[in-house]
Design an enzyme around this catalytic site. Structure first.
Site, PDB file in Angstrom:
ATOM      1  N   GLN A 171      -4.250  -6.708  -6.181  1.00 46.35           N
ATOM      2  CA  GLN A 171      -4.625  -7.311  -4.993  1.00 46.35           C
ATOM      3  C   GLN A 171      -6.108  -6.714  -4.330  1.00 46.35           C
ATOM      4  O   GLN A 171      -6.055  -5.484  -4.023  1.00 46.35           O
ATOM      5  CB  GLN A 171      -3.422  -7.227  -3.831  1.00 46.35           C
ATOM      6  CG  GLN A 171      -3.883  -7.880  -2.648  1.00 46.35           C
ATOM      7  CD  GLN A 171      -3.005  -7.761  -1.380  1.00 46.35           C
ATOM      8  OE1 GLN A 171      -2.939  -6.508  -0.994  1.00 46.35           O
ATOM      9  NE2 GLN A 171      -2.558  -8.699  -0.793  1.00 46.35           N
ATOM     10  N   TYR A 231      -7.554  -8.906   8.262  1.00 46.43           N
ATOM     11  CA  TYR A 231      -8.616  -8.126   7.203  1.00 46.43           C
ATOM     12  C   TYR A 231      -9.704  -9.234   6.978  1.00 46.43           C
ATOM     13  O   TYR A 231      -9.853 -10.194   7.358  1.00 46.43           O
ATOM     14  CB  TYR A 231      -7.848  -7.685   5.887  1.00 46.43           C
ATOM     15  CG  TYR A 231      -6.913  -6.529   6.160  1.00 46.43           C
ATOM     16  CD1 TYR A 231      -7.383  -5.238   6.740  1.00 46.43           C
ATOM     17  CD2 TYR A 231      -5.566  -6.710   6.089  1.00 46.43           C
ATOM     18  CE1 TYR A 231      -6.380  -4.193   7.017  1.00 46.43           C
ATOM     19  CE2 TYR A 231      -4.487  -5.574   6.195  1.00 46.43           C
ATOM     20  CZ  TYR A 231      -5.240  -4.361   6.648  1.00 46.43           C
ATOM     21  OH  TYR A 231      -4.130  -3.606   7.040  1.00 46.43           O
ATOM     22  N   HIS A 249      -6.617 -10.522  -0.977  1.00 52.09           N
ATOM     23  CA  HIS A 249      -5.842 -10.322   0.290  1.00 52.09           C
ATOM     24  C   HIS A 249      -6.854 -11.077   1.310  1.00 52.09           C
ATOM     25  O   HIS A 249      -7.711 -10.702   1.990  1.00 52.09           O
ATOM     26  CB  HIS A 249      -5.978  -8.694   0.819  1.00 52.09           C
ATOM     27  CG  HIS A 249      -5.018  -8.422   1.901  1.00 52.09           C
ATOM     28  ND1 HIS A 249      -4.548  -9.460   2.452  1.00 52.09           N
ATOM     29  CD2 HIS A 249      -4.348  -7.320   2.088  1.00 52.09           C
ATOM     30  CE1 HIS A 249      -3.834  -8.912   3.628  1.00 52.09           C
ATOM     31  NE2 HIS A 249      -3.522  -7.516   3.135  1.00 52.09           N
ATOM     32  N   THR A 253       0.922  -1.242   0.112  1.00 49.91           N
ATOM     33  CA  THR A 253       0.124   0.030   0.034  1.00 49.91           C
ATOM     34  C   THR A 253       0.853   1.450   0.003  1.00 49.91           C
ATOM     35  O   THR A 253       1.718   1.419   0.746  1.00 49.91           O
ATOM     36  CB  THR A 253      -0.786   0.030   1.290  1.00 49.91           C
ATOM     37  OG1 THR A 253      -1.903  -1.010   1.075  1.00 49.91           O
ATOM     38  CG2 THR A 253      -1.563   1.265   1.282  1.00 49.91           C
TER      39      THR A 253
HETATM   40  C1  LIG Z   1       4.599  -0.030   3.061  1.00 47.25           C
HETATM   41  C2  LIG Z   1       4.231  -1.438   2.820  1.00 47.25           C
HETATM   42  C3  LIG Z   1       2.702  -1.732   2.371  1.00 47.25           C
HETATM   43  C4  LIG Z   1       2.472  -3.080   2.450  1.00 47.25           C
HETATM   44  N1  LIG Z   1       1.184  -3.074   2.092  1.00 47.25           N
HETATM   45  C5  LIG Z   1       0.405  -4.307   1.868  1.00 47.25           C
HETATM   46  C6  LIG Z   1      -0.844  -4.473   1.286  1.00 47.25           C
HETATM   47  O1  LIG Z   1      -1.457  -3.442   0.913  1.00 47.25           O
HETATM   48  N2  LIG Z   1      -1.198  -5.849   1.153  1.00 47.25           N
HETATM   49  C7  LIG Z   1      -0.643  -6.757   1.546  1.00 47.25           C
HETATM   50  O2  LIG Z   1      -1.046  -7.957   1.615  1.00 47.25           O
HETATM   51  N3  LIG Z   1       0.720  -6.586   2.229  1.00 47.25           N
HETATM   52  C8  LIG Z   1       1.257  -5.423   2.446  1.00 47.25           C
HETATM   53  N4  LIG Z   1       2.520  -5.403   3.014  1.00 47.25           N
HETATM   54  C9  LIG Z   1       3.302  -6.541   3.251  1.00 47.25           C
HETATM   55  C10 LIG Z   1       4.195  -6.791   2.009  1.00 47.25           C
HETATM   56  O3  LIG Z   1       3.496  -7.245   1.084  1.00 47.25           O
HETATM   57  C11 LIG Z   1       5.107  -7.887   2.722  1.00 47.25           C
HETATM   58  O4  LIG Z   1       4.511  -9.173   2.886  1.00 47.25           O
HETATM   59  C12 LIG Z   1       6.085  -7.670   3.776  1.00 47.25           C
HETATM   60  O5  LIG Z   1       6.582  -6.291   3.757  1.00 47.25           O
HETATM   61  C13 LIG Z   1       7.217  -8.598   4.124  1.00 47.25           C
HETATM   62  O6  LIG Z   1       8.032  -8.714   2.980  1.00 47.25           O
HETATM   63  P1  LIG Z   1       9.417  -7.948   2.753  1.00 47.25           P
HETATM   64  O7  LIG Z   1      10.102  -8.193   4.040  1.00 47.25           O
HETATM   65  O8  LIG Z   1      10.092  -8.537   1.680  1.00 47.25           O
HETATM   66  O9  LIG Z   1       9.393  -6.374   3.013  1.00 47.25           O
HETATM   67  C14 LIG Z   1       2.909  -4.059   3.034  1.00 47.25           C
HETATM   68  C15 LIG Z   1       4.463  -3.759   3.488  1.00 47.25           C
HETATM   69  C16 LIG Z   1       4.960  -2.675   3.495  1.00 47.25           C
HETATM   70  C17 LIG Z   1       6.444  -2.342   3.735  1.00 47.25           C
END
Ligand SMILES: Cc1cc2nc3c(=O)[nH]c(=O)nc-3n(C[C@H](O)[C@H](O)[C@H](O)COP(=O)(O)O)c2cc1C
Length: 369
Positions: A119, A180, A175, A39
């Site tokens: 998503q 959620y 999602h 997001t």
């Molecule tokens: C800024 C930000 C926004 C995120 N928004 C969502 C989202 O909209 N939907 C979702 O399923 N996960 C969301 N996540 C989780 C990420 O998809 C991911 O699962 C999580 O950051 C772990 O992966 P990473 O360690 O590679 O960052 C978000 C993560 C971050 C950092």
């Protein structure tokens, strides 16, 4: 040639499996690298603009095979609401302007030889009432949804999925994690209904299953449906959807029979064992139990998990050897990268070339580059 360079070269050869193609139904990917949904709140009025198109296209041009977009609100007034962000809005996938904006995003990613899926998101009871595009809407969760609201929300997901198909998206992501709406129906703690939508594990599955079936009907048989599932919830990082492999298997099999093709297994640390007695991660268990391909995510490229990275010093690391080891062991088919791709649009290309990763920079959370 220095020892370090030789080391890198050896390491890059080892990565070749991650750069092999992958297919699922109508989706053909050039490699296993996926951008995780994130997001960004950069779509004023819910409409993604040129900046958003370029943000995703930039990553597609740098070898990200599949982009799972930021969470996109489904076509229901209660879907979104996350504080007052003024112009900084979460996108939707309905209405002339948002449809136009997304068409541009999809076309630009395709021009860069990438694939993209939206998503679809409903925040459920985690929505902040009084905020979002319909501040007057009541927030919905298993505790307060009547029959009509249940069928309206299911229909909203199906409509948004049909819109995505009409725009040329390459699949649908749902999602289903993090506490959620969909997850809150699955989770025992939040779904305390005693009617056919709750009460025992099978009835807790009914809402997500009906919803997946409706999305499948709306998009036809060929487009893949990717379902994000997690043990952890925003309300409780240590929560568990399923305490044991049997319960987890029952959930995933029911969702797969309803039409899910790929599980996007959201963990905070991808390499953490999911159950006692085995080193296998959650994506590995779900792949084994459901027979479906899985995507892993969580902590790739970083030494700290997501929550910690907001408050603690984080260092970019190269932990791809562990990704490869688990990929070769058959734990997962796809690898999603979140924060590392926010930090650096070129991250996948650098991984391929063995170039050093950018150090962590907290300002990436508020940038759109
Ligand atoms: C800024 C930000 C926004 C995120 N928004 C969502 C989202 O909209 N939907 C979702 O399923 N996960 C969301 N996540 C989780 C990420 O998809 C991911 O699962 C999580 O950051 C772990 O992966 P990473 O360690 O590679 O960052 C978000 C993560 C971050 C950092």
């Amino acid at each position: 040639m220095s020892a370090v360079t030789e080391g890198n070269r050896f390491m890059r050869n080892e990565l070749s499996g991650l750069f092999s193609p992958f297919s699922c139904k109508s989706l053909d990917l050039a490699s296993r690298f996926v951008m995780s949904p994130m997001t960004r709140q950069f779509s004023p009025g819910g409409v993604p603009d040129e900046n958003v198109a370029e943000y995703y296209a930039r990553r597609a041009r740098a070898d990200v095979a599949l982009i799972v977009t930021e969470g996109v609100g489904v076509d229901h007034p209660s879907a979104l609401g996350q504080g007052s962000m003024e112009e900084k809005d979460i996108p939707v996938l309905h209405g002339e302007h948002a449809m136009y904006g997304w068409r541009e995003v999809v076309d630009r990613v395709h021009e860069a030889d990438g694939k993209i899926v939206p998503q679809l998101w409903h925040m459920g009871a985690l929505r902040q009432e009084g905020t979002g595009p319909y501040p007057e809407a009541r927030s919905l969760g298993p505790a307060n949804m009547g029959e009509e609201e249940i069928s309206d929300v299911i229909a909203a997901f199906a409509r948004s999925a049909a819109n995505a198909k009409a725009l040329g998206f390459d699949g649908i992501a749902l999602h289903g994690g993090h506490g959620y709406l969909l997850d809150s129906f699955l989770w025992e703690q939040t779904n305390t209904r005693d009617d056919e939508w709750g009460g025992d594990p099978t009835r807790r599955l009914r809402f997500p299953v009906k919803l997946v079936e409706a999305v499948r009907d709306a998009i036809g048989p060929d487009m893949p449906i990717i379902f994000r599932i997690s043990q952890w919830k925003l309300q409780d990082y240590d929560a568990r959807l399923a305490d044991n492999p049997e319960d987890l298997g029952a959930i995933c099999k029911a969702l797969a029979s309803a039409g899910v093709d790929i599980f996007d297994v959201s963990t905070r640390v991808f390499s953490k064992p999911a159950f006692n007695g085995s080193e296998m991660g959650l994506a590995g268990w779900i792949r084994k139990l459901s027979g479906c391909p899985t995507m892993t995510v969580g902590g790739i490229g970083f030494d700290k998990e997501l929550a910690a990275s907001f408050t603690e010093q984080t260092t970019a690391i190269d932990n791809l050897a562990e990704v490869v080891r688990r990929f070769d062991a058959g734990e997962f088919d796809l690898v999603a990268i979140g924060r590392a791709l926010l930090m650096d649009p070129q991250w996948v290309r650098k991984a391929e070339a063995g170039e050093p990763f950018k150090p962590f920079d907290i300002s990436a959370y508020s940038r759109l580059d």
